[in-house]
Design an enzyme around this catalytic site. Structure first.
Site, PDB file in Angstrom:
ATOM      1  CB  CYS A   2      37.573  20.722  11.656  1.00 40.53           C
ATOM      2  SG  CYS A   2      37.163  22.446  11.436  1.00 40.53           S
ATOM      3  NE  ARG A  27      37.374  16.430  16.285  1.00 43.54           N
ATOM      4  CZ  ARG A  27      38.617  16.372  16.733  1.00 43.54           C
ATOM      5  NH1 ARG A  27      39.016  15.327  17.403  1.00 43.54           N
ATOM      6  NH2 ARG A  27      39.463  17.353  16.506  1.00 43.54           N
ATOM      7  CD1 TRP A  78      32.342  24.153  15.816  1.00 41.71           C
ATOM      8  CD2 TRP A  78      34.113  25.528  15.730  1.00 41.71           C
ATOM      9  NE1 TRP A  78      32.207  25.084  16.813  1.00 41.71           N
ATOM     10  CE2 TRP A  78      33.280  25.939  16.791  1.00 41.71           C
ATOM     11  CE3 TRP A  78      35.288  26.245  15.500  1.00 41.71           C
ATOM     12  CZ2 TRP A  78      33.572  27.024  17.605  1.00 41.71           C
ATOM     13  CZ3 TRP A  78      35.578  27.329  16.309  1.00 41.71           C
ATOM     14  CH2 TRP A  78      34.721  27.704  17.351  1.00 41.71           C
ATOM     15  CG  ASN A 104      40.724  18.958  11.213  1.00 46.52           C
ATOM     16  OD1 ASN A 104      39.814  19.199  10.427  1.00 46.52           O
ATOM     17  ND2 ASN A 104      40.682  17.980  12.092  1.00 46.52           N
ATOM     18  N   GLY A 105      42.715  22.917  11.266  1.00 50.10           N
ATOM     19  CA  GLY A 105      43.746  23.881  11.669  1.00 50.10           C
ATOM     20  C   GLY A 105      43.467  25.222  11.033  1.00 50.10           C
ATOM     21  CD  GLU A 485      32.760  21.916  35.343  1.00 52.44           C
ATOM     22  OE1 GLU A 485      33.450  22.869  34.939  1.00 52.44           O
ATOM     23  OE2 GLU A 485      32.378  20.990  34.594  1.00 52.44           O
ATOM     24  CE  LYS A 489      29.827  20.781  32.075  1.00 54.95           C
ATOM     25  NZ  LYS A 489      31.213  20.737  32.270  1.00 54.95           N
ATOM     26  CD  GLU A 492      30.149  23.277  28.571  1.00 49.88           C
ATOM     27  OE1 GLU A 492      30.035  22.641  29.630  1.00 49.88           O
ATOM     28  OE2 GLU A 492      30.969  22.982  27.686  1.00 49.88           O
ATOM     29  CG  HIS A 508      32.248  42.647  46.674  1.00 49.81           C
ATOM     30  ND1 HIS A 508      32.607  43.692  47.469  1.00 49.81           N
ATOM     31  CD2 HIS A 508      32.452  41.521  47.404  1.00 49.81           C
ATOM     32  CE1 HIS A 508      33.032  43.231  48.642  1.00 49.81           C
ATOM     33  NE2 HIS A 508      32.939  41.914  48.625  1.00 49.81           N
ATOM     34  CE  LYS A 607      34.563  15.918  25.204  1.00 52.52           C
ATOM     35  NZ  LYS A 607      33.999  16.339  26.503  1.00 52.52           N
TER      36      LYS A 607
HETATM   37  O1  M6R Z   1      40.087  18.896  26.290  1.00 51.58           O
HETATM   38  P1  M6R Z   1      40.280  19.923  27.349  1.00 51.58           P
HETATM   39  O2  M6R Z   1      40.025  19.401  28.720  1.00 51.58           O
HETATM   40  O3  M6R Z   1      41.613  20.601  27.275  1.00 51.58           O
HETATM   41  O4  M6R Z   1      39.182  21.018  27.073  1.00 51.58           O
HETATM   42  C1  M6R Z   1      39.149  22.211  27.792  1.00 51.58           C
HETATM   43  C2  M6R Z   1      37.821  22.897  27.621  1.00 51.58           C
HETATM   44  O5  M6R Z   1      37.617  23.229  26.274  1.00 51.58           O
HETATM   45  C3  M6R Z   1      36.657  22.015  28.092  1.00 51.58           C
HETATM   46  O6  M6R Z   1      36.826  21.612  29.413  1.00 51.58           O
HETATM   47  C4  M6R Z   1      35.327  22.765  27.947  1.00 51.58           C
HETATM   48  O7  M6R Z   1      35.268  23.808  28.863  1.00 51.58           O
HETATM   49  C5  M6R Z   1      34.177  21.781  28.116  1.00 51.58           C
HETATM   50  N1  M6R Z   1      33.256  21.933  27.045  1.00 51.58           N
HETATM   51  C6  M6R Z   1      33.451  21.964  29.371  1.00 51.58           C
HETATM   52  O8  M6R Z   1      32.344  21.134  29.492  1.00 51.58           O
END
Ligand code: M6R
Length: 612
Positions: A2, A27, A78, A104-105, A485, A489, A492, A508, A607
């Site tokens: 949010c 975000r 969100w 927020n929260g 990673e 990517k 996501e 395995h 984000k």
């Molecule tokens: O802000 P942060 O680096 O702590 O965020 C951690 C993860 O939420 C963040 O890296 C997330 O995995 C990304 N969307 C990856 O692209």
């Protein structure tokens, strides 16, 4: 997650609020709204969906309250409690319509509060946890808004960043924070409040970051701050140094594309002034420990989530290999709850782009409480983790707007490598090796540029596999975190089911899933273990899975017999993750683009993940 915006000043509030919300879009959100106060009344416009629809709805609302107001609050939601509907969107009003609030929260005891309000005849209309707070504030209100807010906040359990206003006291905004970031920008004759600096930087650079349990009361006379018990507090005004252009897409189609292409420069910024080529070490003054302190470190524990955790894994390998110090990476969410064994000579490094991730922050607090030396590797200056660790290294990647992290990762790895070098030089690494490694770190921007130059070729590979619904990424050693990673990517932004596996682990179990339409991206760069990964890639090929071979320049022969090839400049194993991940970022990006996905704001993602 949010986002909050608040405005108090002389300009048209609704425009500033909607523009601020647009800047917070990255975000992640699924509904949005604004409330404006003018001439003793409050007008609210809310919308499930995108900000451009909200903007239209606001401009269609031709009431004087909306068009003439010089103060108001806005929110991107969100969804957590209740679906993304207009009813559940913020700002929330109390039953009388005299109080409006954005939050927020998470309010953990909202059910109890809701019951208590119901017993007083006050019914909440939304499904949210947030609404109870504005109803409670209204219920407790006598004649002073900040009194009612502080009283209400003392009754709730959970986290909050809030902005509240009431037509009983027009000309006043009350802001408070506990666990959810709030920044207050102090402009000329105006105050802009936001949950994140990107909504403030177009208006002013002077900002105050609220700390937990701080309240700020904003009126025409300025801002006064106190704690929940109403004792005055004072917080430093800091200058935010991000330029506004950095938060715009410019000529690029997506922020993610722009941010990938910014990597040579962002890595240059991350390493600038931090390498001592004469002594063959890194100068990381923010870590605030001497060579002697570094030599005392018994163990390095890296905590983070998602992409940041993957960067931490590269750091773990480098610290163990180069410095001979025991290093471990831990999922930040796990760290807090498993009662980890910590000694005063343990260095806990929290990695976080946003500096606000709830799990990573909780791990920081746990580590501090247990007496570890705690350092933060954050990108967002003044973020909660950066402030609470008090010691650490900023990434200097600049604002990262795309939800999929790219330039933050390569800066995180660059900083982790410098940290490994610094610790290694206090231990077993000789000076000439240190100098050589520092020179390789210095070459990172060039290596990345050489990968970016292959954008077209990588796009062609991506288009060939864009229809595949499953993919595997395999690697070992320093390239194992890169495989994780790469898979993260891809899933996501393209919604392709992708798995990152240690190359040896595939047989395995997961190898059962391979078939002709399941590409395997095999990281075959010239590093120790390459020949074994090559064997694993052959095993995939034998099961008819197409293999995209990622190989080192000069070793193209390793791709023989495979379906496609991506070439990475040859470099030492610890350096290889950075150029290699850039190739995988481009691959994912072009697959997502070919599938027509919404790259900068993938569905369901936020984000910065500020709830556990
Ligand atoms: O802000 P942060 O680096 O702590 O965020 C951690 C993860 O939420 C963040 O890296 C997330 O995995 C990304 N969307 C990856 O692209």
């Amino acid at each position: 997650m949010c986002g909050i915006v608040g405005y108090f000043g002389k300009r048209k509030a609704s425009e500033i609020l909607v523009d601020g919300l647009r800047r917070l879009e990255y975000r992640g959100y699924d509904s949005a709204g604004v409330a404006c106060l003018h001439d003793g009344s409050i007008a609210v416009v809310k919308n499930p969906g995108k900000i451009k629809e909200l903007r239209q709805k606001v401009s269609d609302t031709a009431t004087l309250t909306m068009t003439e107001s010089r103060m108001g609050i806005g929110h991107t939601r969100w969804a957590t409690h209740g679906p993304p509907t207009e009813k559940n969107a913020h700002p929330h009003l109390d039953a009388s319509g005299h109080f409006a609030m954005v939050h927020n929260g998470i309010i953990e005891n909202y059910k109890d509060i809701r019951k208590g309000l119901a017993s007083e005849g006050i019914e909440c209309i939304s499904d949210t946890d947030s609404e109870v707070l504005v109803q409670l504030i209204s219920f407790l209100y006598k004649d002073n808004l900040e009194d009612a807010v502080s009283e209400a906040l003392q009754k709730i359990k959970g986290t909050y960043g809030i902005v509240v206003m009431s037509d009983h006291e027009p000309g006043k905004l009350v802001v408070a924070r506990c666990g959810s970031p709030i920044v207050i920008g102090l402009g000329k004759n105006e105050t802009v409040i936001a949950s994140d600096a990107s909504a403030i930087i177009p208006h002013t650079r002077d900002a105050v970051y609220l700390e937990d349990y701080d309240m700020a009361v904003i009126t025409e006379d300025g801002m006064e701050m106190c704690n929940l018990q109403r004792a005055p507090v004072s917080r430093e005004v800091t200058e935010m140094d991000w330029d506004t252009g950095a938060a715009e897409k410019g000529e690029y189609e997506h922020f993610m594309l722009k941010e990938m292409f910014e990597q040579p420069q962002s890595i240059r910024n991350a390493i600038r002034g931090r390498l001592d080529y004469d002594m063959g070490t890194a100068v990381l003054s923010g870590l605030d420990f001497s060579a002697r302190d570094a030599a005392q470190i018994n163990r390095v524990l890296v905590v983070g989530c998602g992409t940041s955790m993957h960067a931490g894994m590269v750091g773990e390998y480098a610290i163990e290999e180069m410095a001979g110090v025991n290093a471990e990476v831990e999922q930040a969410a796990e760290f807090r709850y498993r009662n980890p064994l910590i000694t005063p000579n343990d260095l806990v490094v929290a990695i976080s782009q946003s500096g606000e991730t709830a799990d990573t922050l909780a791990a920081v607090r746990e580590a501090k409480q247990k007496g570890a030396i705690v350092a933060g590797l954050c990108n967002v200056v003044g973020s909660t983790i950066a402030r609470e660790t008090g010691r650490g290294v900023y990434l200097h990647a600049g604002p990262e707007i795309g939800v999929a992290s790219t330039k933050a990762f390569t800066c995180q790895v660059s900083v982790m490598l410098m940290m490994a070098l610094k610790i290694a030089r206090t231990r077993r690494m000789p000076r000439h090796d240190g100098i050589e490694f520092a020179r390789w770190i210095q070459k990172l921007p060039d290596l990345v540029e050489r990968v970016l130059a292959q954008n077209k070729a990588i796009k062609a590979v991506a288009q060939k596999y864009a229809k595949a619904d499953n993919a595997f990424f395999i690697g070992r050693g320093y390239l194992f975190p890169v495989a994780l990673e790469g898979a993260l990517k891809l899933k996501e932004i393209s919604y392709v089911h992708a798995e990152g596996y240690h190359a040896a682990e595939l047989k395995h179990g997961p190898i059962a899933l391979l078939e002709e339409c399941t590409p395997v991206i095999a990281l075959l760069n010239n590093i120790p273990g390459k020949d074994k990964t090559l064997g694993n890639a052959e095993e995939c090929k034998a099961r008819k899975a197409p293999v995209i071979a990622v190989v080192s320049e000069g070793d193209e022969g390793s791709a023989d017999g495979f379906d496609d090839m991506i070439v990475i400049p040859d470099c030492p194993p610890a350096i290889a993750p950075v150029p290699t991940v850039v190739a995988l970022q481009l691959l994912s990006y072009h697959i997502a683009a070919a599938r027509g996905c919404e790259i900068d704001q993938p569905r369901n993602l936020a984000k910065s993940v500020t709830v556990e």
